[in-house]
Write a protein that holds these residues in place. Structure first.
Motif, PDB file in Angstrom:
ATOM      1  N   HIS A 180       0.816  -1.224   0.000  1.00 26.37           N
ATOM      2  CA  HIS A 180       0.000   0.000   0.000  1.00 26.37           C
ATOM      3  C   HIS A 180       0.848   1.273   0.000  1.00 26.37           C
ATOM      4  O   HIS A 180       0.366   2.343  -0.336  1.00 26.37           O
ATOM      5  CB  HIS A 180      -0.931   0.035   1.219  1.00 26.37           C
ATOM      6  N   ASP A 181       2.107   1.178   0.431  1.00 28.73           N
ATOM      7  CA  ASP A 181       2.966   2.374   0.437  1.00 28.73           C
ATOM      8  C   ASP A 181       3.389   2.797  -0.969  1.00 28.73           C
ATOM      9  O   ASP A 181       4.012   3.851  -1.151  1.00 28.73           O
ATOM     10  CB  ASP A 181       4.207   2.155   1.336  1.00 28.73           C
ATOM     11  N   GLY A 182       3.098   1.964  -1.949  1.00 24.06           N
ATOM     12  CA  GLY A 182       3.343   2.359  -3.335  1.00 24.06           C
ATOM     13  C   GLY A 182       4.749   2.094  -3.845  1.00 24.06           C
ATOM     14  O   GLY A 182       5.069   2.406  -4.989  1.00 24.06           O
ATOM     15  N   VAL A 183       5.605   1.496  -2.996  1.00 21.84           N
ATOM     16  CA  VAL A 183       6.990   1.261  -3.409  1.00 21.84           C
ATOM     17  C   VAL A 183       7.077  -0.061  -4.184  1.00 21.84           C
ATOM     18  O   VAL A 183       6.866  -1.127  -3.610  1.00 21.84           O
ATOM     19  CB  VAL A 183       7.935   1.218  -2.182  1.00 21.84           C
ATOM     20  N   ALA A 184       7.389   0.042  -5.462  1.00 21.55           N
ATOM     21  CA  ALA A 184       7.463  -1.169  -6.284  1.00 21.55           C
ATOM     22  C   ALA A 184       8.821  -1.834  -6.112  1.00 21.55           C
ATOM     23  O   ALA A 184       9.837  -1.164  -5.947  1.00 21.55           O
ATOM     24  CB  ALA A 184       7.236  -0.815  -7.749  1.00 21.55           C
ATOM     25  N   ILE A 208       2.393 -13.127  -7.478  1.00 26.35           N
ATOM     26  CA  ILE A 208       2.790 -11.735  -7.232  1.00 26.35           C
ATOM     27  C   ILE A 208       1.666 -11.019  -6.496  1.00 26.35           C
ATOM     28  O   ILE A 208       0.503 -11.060  -6.922  1.00 26.35           O
ATOM     29  CB  ILE A 208       3.119 -11.013  -8.562  1.00 26.35           C
ATOM     30  N   TYR A 209       2.041 -10.399  -5.385  1.00 20.75           N
ATOM     31  CA  TYR A 209       1.117  -9.547  -4.642  1.00 20.75           C
ATOM     32  C   TYR A 209       1.208  -8.151  -5.238  1.00 20.75           C
ATOM     33  O   TYR A 209       2.315  -7.611  -5.414  1.00 20.75           O
ATOM     34  CB  TYR A 209       1.536  -9.536  -3.165  1.00 20.75           C
ATOM     35  N   PHE A 210       0.078  -7.585  -5.541  1.00 17.20           N
ATOM     36  CA  PHE A 210       0.051  -6.245  -6.114  1.00 17.20           C
ATOM     37  C   PHE A 210      -1.212  -5.577  -5.582  1.00 17.20           C
ATOM     38  O   PHE A 210      -2.324  -5.969  -5.918  1.00 17.20           O
ATOM     39  CB  PHE A 210       0.028  -6.341  -7.645  1.00 17.20           C
ATOM     40  N   THR A 211      -1.052  -4.590  -4.728  1.00 19.51           N
ATOM     41  CA  THR A 211      -2.231  -4.015  -4.086  1.00 19.51           C
ATOM     42  C   THR A 211      -2.961  -3.094  -5.043  1.00 19.51           C
ATOM     43  O   THR A 211      -2.351  -2.467  -5.913  1.00 19.51           O
ATOM     44  CB  THR A 211      -1.864  -3.278  -2.787  1.00 19.51           C
ATOM     45  N   GLN A 212      -4.262  -3.048  -4.880  1.00 21.95           N
ATOM     46  CA  GLN A 212      -5.068  -2.156  -5.724  1.00 21.95           C
ATOM     47  C   GLN A 212      -4.804  -0.703  -5.351  1.00 21.95           C
ATOM     48  O   GLN A 212      -4.746   0.166  -6.211  1.00 21.95           O
ATOM     49  CB  GLN A 212      -6.563  -2.446  -5.514  1.00 21.95           C
ATOM     50  N   ASN A 243      -1.607   0.637 -15.879  1.00 20.97           N
ATOM     51  CA  ASN A 243      -0.282   0.544 -16.501  1.00 20.97           C
ATOM     52  C   ASN A 243       0.656  -0.336 -15.676  1.00 20.97           C
ATOM     53  O   ASN A 243       1.389  -1.161 -16.224  1.00 20.97           O
ATOM     54  CB  ASN A 243       0.333   1.940 -16.662  1.00 20.97           C
ATOM     55  N   GLN A 244       0.640  -0.140 -14.381  1.00 22.83           N
ATOM     56  CA  GLN A 244       1.505  -0.982 -13.537  1.00 22.83           C
ATOM     57  C   GLN A 244       1.051  -2.435 -13.557  1.00 22.83           C
ATOM     58  O   GLN A 244       1.871  -3.350 -13.569  1.00 22.83           O
ATOM     59  CB  GLN A 244       1.549  -0.435 -12.102  1.00 22.83           C
ATOM     60  N   LEU A 245      -0.264  -2.632 -13.559  1.00 19.20           N
ATOM     61  CA  LEU A 245      -0.796  -3.993 -13.637  1.00 19.20           C
ATOM     62  C   LEU A 245      -0.314  -4.671 -14.933  1.00 19.20           C
ATOM     63  O   LEU A 245       0.077  -5.846 -14.932  1.00 19.20           O
ATOM     64  CB  LEU A 245      -2.330  -3.942 -13.583  1.00 19.20           C
ATOM     65  N   THR A 246      -0.326  -3.918 -15.993  1.00 21.60           N
ATOM     66  CA  THR A 246       0.151  -4.442 -17.278  1.00 21.60           C
ATOM     67  C   THR A 246       1.632  -4.825 -17.183  1.00 21.60           C
ATOM     68  O   THR A 246       2.040  -5.888 -17.672  1.00 21.60           O
ATOM     69  CB  THR A 246      -0.071  -3.404 -18.397  1.00 21.60           C
ATOM     70  N   GLU A 247       2.411  -3.965 -16.533  1.00 21.28           N
ATOM     71  CA  GLU A 247       3.830  -4.281 -16.344  1.00 21.28           C
ATOM     72  C   GLU A 247       3.988  -5.609 -15.598  1.00 21.28           C
ATOM     73  O   GLU A 247       4.772  -6.479 -16.008  1.00 21.28           O
ATOM     74  CB  GLU A 247       4.530  -3.183 -15.529  1.00 21.28           C
ATOM     75  N   LEU A 285      -0.147 -16.518 -10.377  1.00 19.24           N
ATOM     76  CA  LEU A 285      -1.155 -16.088  -9.413  1.00 19.24           C
ATOM     77  C   LEU A 285      -0.956 -14.608  -9.098  1.00 19.24           C
ATOM     78  O   LEU A 285       0.164 -14.164  -8.871  1.00 19.24           O
ATOM     79  CB  LEU A 285      -1.021 -16.933  -8.130  1.00 19.24           C
ATOM     80  N   LEU A 286      -2.045 -13.875  -9.135  1.00 17.52           N
ATOM     81  CA  LEU A 286      -1.996 -12.444  -8.827  1.00 17.52           C
ATOM     82  C   LEU A 286      -2.766 -12.246  -7.519  1.00 17.52           C
ATOM     83  O   LEU A 286      -3.948 -12.586  -7.430  1.00 17.52           O
ATOM     84  CB  LEU A 286      -2.641 -11.669  -9.980  1.00 17.52           C
ATOM     85  N   TRP A 287      -2.036 -11.738  -6.545  1.00 15.14           N
ATOM     86  CA  TRP A 287      -2.630 -11.603  -5.210  1.00 15.14           C
ATOM     87  C   TRP A 287      -2.936 -10.126  -4.967  1.00 15.14           C
ATOM     88  O   TRP A 287      -2.086  -9.348  -4.558  1.00 15.14           O
ATOM     89  CB  TRP A 287      -1.648 -12.113  -4.161  1.00 15.14           C
ATOM     90  N   PHE A 288      -4.179  -9.764  -5.253  1.00 14.90           N
ATOM     91  CA  PHE A 288      -4.594  -8.383  -5.025  1.00 14.90           C
ATOM     92  C   PHE A 288      -4.864  -8.145  -3.546  1.00 14.90           C
ATOM     93  O   PHE A 288      -5.057  -9.084  -2.774  1.00 14.90           O
ATOM     94  CB  PHE A 288      -5.874  -8.082  -5.809  1.00 14.90           C
ATOM     95  N   ASP A 289      -4.912  -6.883  -3.195  1.00 18.96           N
ATOM     96  CA  ASP A 289      -5.241  -6.505  -1.819  1.00 18.96           C
ATOM     97  C   ASP A 289      -5.821  -5.094  -1.876  1.00 18.96           C
ATOM     98  O   ASP A 289      -5.719  -4.408  -2.886  1.00 18.96           O
ATOM     99  CB  ASP A 289      -3.956  -6.535  -0.960  1.00 18.96           C
TER     100      ASP A 289
END
Lengths: 184, 402
Positions: free
Chosen positions: B77-81, B119-123, B162-166, B176-180
């Motif tokens: 959630h802090d936005g740091v990729a 990959i965990y990738f928060t909304q 765009n980041q999701l596409t990356e 597996l895509l782990w959204f949050d």
């Protein structure tokens, strides 16, 4: 409560608490004693004594009867408590719904897992005995977490043991599926 | 969309790795909850080195732990990729002394070990200037009355897209895509339906967890073990201690027996356990976490067939857990009691299934006696650990029906 020693039957019914009819000069096999731990399958079952195992198992019967004598308060005026999904072995709740009794065998691998008790737990102990360390983990959003009980340092009996869980309020059973956490 | 492998996923390793490990704050939530200011939280960027980051060692450890997949926080959630994003400088590559893409080596190392890549990738993104939280306590940086809210939100969604596409195109097959974090806005705001359709178009083999409004492929109960299993596929996520990320003062590691017992409970109910560890900022994993993973691995590898080459079965038979082998000829009994020859194991409701052979997973012999509808197993060995008994039947196992 009536205990008669005139029939070859012991009946345990989770809906009615427990009633026992034991024929006196009988024996119960160690195997069959396990049925009491289990209470997993039928809601009511009968244990039939067979003449051939009487002599051999007499000592087990004695400890069995002694066990029931020690545990009157548990067995009478109790009701069924947690379904199998929460705790697979025999368990009861007191008439006022504020104490849960779990049947535990000495060879249980620790810690013992109990699910579905949504109440805050005040105390866990052996029946009429020592307090037991417990952990109610992940009790979130007022739904039930998981209760872990450790009997490692408690003097357990060879056969049946009863753990007493004192609740601060009437038993509230959670049977849900859990959920995401939206606030950490 | 859901893939067959996940139905037998059994164990995944969740890794919360990020700048929060520098000071050991709570992951992202530290500034949200007022544990520290946003500015102070973000200063952790300067201390993030990943100097001992070794994705191959991680992947080997996860394999050793008996896992079939792992999930790494590519962005919390802090936005740091944890990778070099074209759409933001806020990454471990651009904004930390690590100057490293941590995601690519991770994905490669997992594949090398035959593990599925999660990959965990928060909304949500609490650092993005146009992210509009619906939180009751909005952060000051979001409040900007000069701009039209919808335009800002659309801008954020474009960035998110765009980041999701990356994530889904730059790292090979993401299994597996782990959204949050979907809870902060409605699924209409997020345009979740379109998001799911988009994912299925560009990466059809990617399984998506539940945190995409109502469009997920499986349920994700968290830190709270289900009593009744959720409908369909599911995964229970849990930490090895009390924290998702590394926190130096959290010494409350769960005992190994508790972890193994939890694992057995979850898989015999039909779910997968996603067990979380939080690496230190340099990328090493606390030895206590390693020990837990290795201990769980010992259990899984000694009972591999019972876990991975089997399926859960409604348990009418035993006081512990049960699984049925893929060929339906063997029933695996998960015993949560010490085993010794003098305390027989009692089974019920096996009906007219004929047991051909009973043995421990090590091949120790077990004598079988059937009487009055019950089956008594006398095990010719002892163990004081959670263990598995294998019953092999003459024919395919017929399930008990009331």
């Amino acid at each position: 409560m009536t205990r008669q020693f005139s029939q070859y039957n012991i009946e345990i019914s989770s809906s009615q608490g427990v009633s026992i009819d034991v024929d006196c000069p009988v024996a119960i096999s160690a195997y069959k004693l396990q049925l009491l731990y289990l209470k997993t399958f039928p809601e009511t079952f009968f244990i039939k004594m067979t003449p051939e195992n009487q002599e051999k198992e007499w000592h087990i019967l004695k400890s069995f009867i002694a066990f029931f004598d020690d545990s009157n308060e548990v067995f009478f005026n109790c009701h069924s408590a947690l379904p199998k999904l929460c705790y697979r072995s025999f368990n009861l709740v007191s008439d006022d719904q504020k104490t849960v009794y779990l049947f535990v065998s000495k060879n249980a691998i620790l810690p013992i897992l109990v699910k579905g008790i949504a109440n805050k737990i005040a105390k866990v102990s052996l029946l009429n005995g020592a307090d037991l360390p417990f952990k109610q983990s992940n009790r979130l959003h007022n739904s039930a977490g998981v209760l872990w009980i450790n009997t490692a340092k408690a003097p357990l009996k060879d056969n049946l043991n009863i753990i007493e869980i004192k609740l601060g309020s009437k038993l509230n059973v959670y049977l849900g599926s859990g959920a995401p956490i939206t606030q950490n | 969309m859901m893939q067959d492998w996940f139905k037998k996923a059994r164990l995944g390793i969740f890794i919360h790795y990020g700048i929060y490990a520098v000071n050991g704050t709570s992951e992202s939530w530290a500034f949200k909850n007022g544990e520290c200011s946003y500015k102070k939280y973000m200063k952790q960027l300067n201390g993030f080195t990943a100097s001992n980051y070794d994705a191959e060692a991680w992947a080997k450890l996860f394999k050793r732990a008996g896992a079939s997949y792992a999930v790494l926080t590519a962005k919390h959630h802090d936005g740091v990729a944890l990778y070099d994003s074209k759409f933001s400088n806020l990454s471990t590559v651009q904004a930390t002394p690590a100057k490293k893409d941590l995601l690519t080596p991770y994905c490669n190392a997992l594949r090398e070990q035959g593990l599925k890549v999660g990959i965990y990738f928060t909304q949500l993104d609490w650092s993005h200037k146009n992210y509009l939280s619906n939180s009751h306590k909005p952060l000051a940086c979001y409040i900007d009355k000069k701009f039209n809210k919808m335009a800002r939100w659309n801008n954020f969604l474009e960035f998110h897209h765009n980041q999701l596409t990356e994530i889904l195109t730059n790292f090979g097959q993401v299994d597996l895509l782990w959204f949050d974090g979907d809870w902060e806005r409605s699924q209409e705001d997020w345009r979740m339906k379109e998001m799911k359709e988009y994912i299925e178009t560009i990466s059809p083999k990617t399984i998506v967890n539940s945190r995409i409004g109502s469009y997920g492929d499986y349920a994700t109960p968290e830190q709270q073990m289900p009593v009744t299993p959720p409908e369909g596929e599911w995964e229970y996520c849990m930490t090895v201690n009390d924290s998702w990320g590394f926190r130096p003062h959290d010494n409350n590691y769960k005992p190994l027996n508790e972890i193994i017992r939890t694992f057995c409970e979850i898989i015999t109910l039909g779910g997968a356990l996603l067990l979380d560890i939080g690496p230190l900022e340099d990328g090493t994993i606390d030895s206590r976490g390693v020990k837990i993973l290795e201990g769980l691995g010992d259990f899984i590898h000694s009972n591999y067939d019972a876990i991975y080459n089997s399926n859960p079965i409604t348990n009418h038979y035993y006081i512990g857990g049960t699984m049925l082998s893929d060929d339906k000829k063997s029933l695996y009994i998960f015993s949560y009691r010490a085993i010794s020859p003098d305390v027989p194991v009692l089974l019920a409701n096996l009906g007219d299934n004929v047991i051909e052979k009973a043995q421990s997973m090590n091949g120790d012999s077990i004598d079988v006696k059937t009487k009055d509808g019950y089956t008594w197993l006398t095990c010719n060995y002892t163990t004081d650990k959670i263990s598995v008994i294998k019953l092999t039947f003459k024919d395919e196992f017929k399930e008990f029906t009331k």
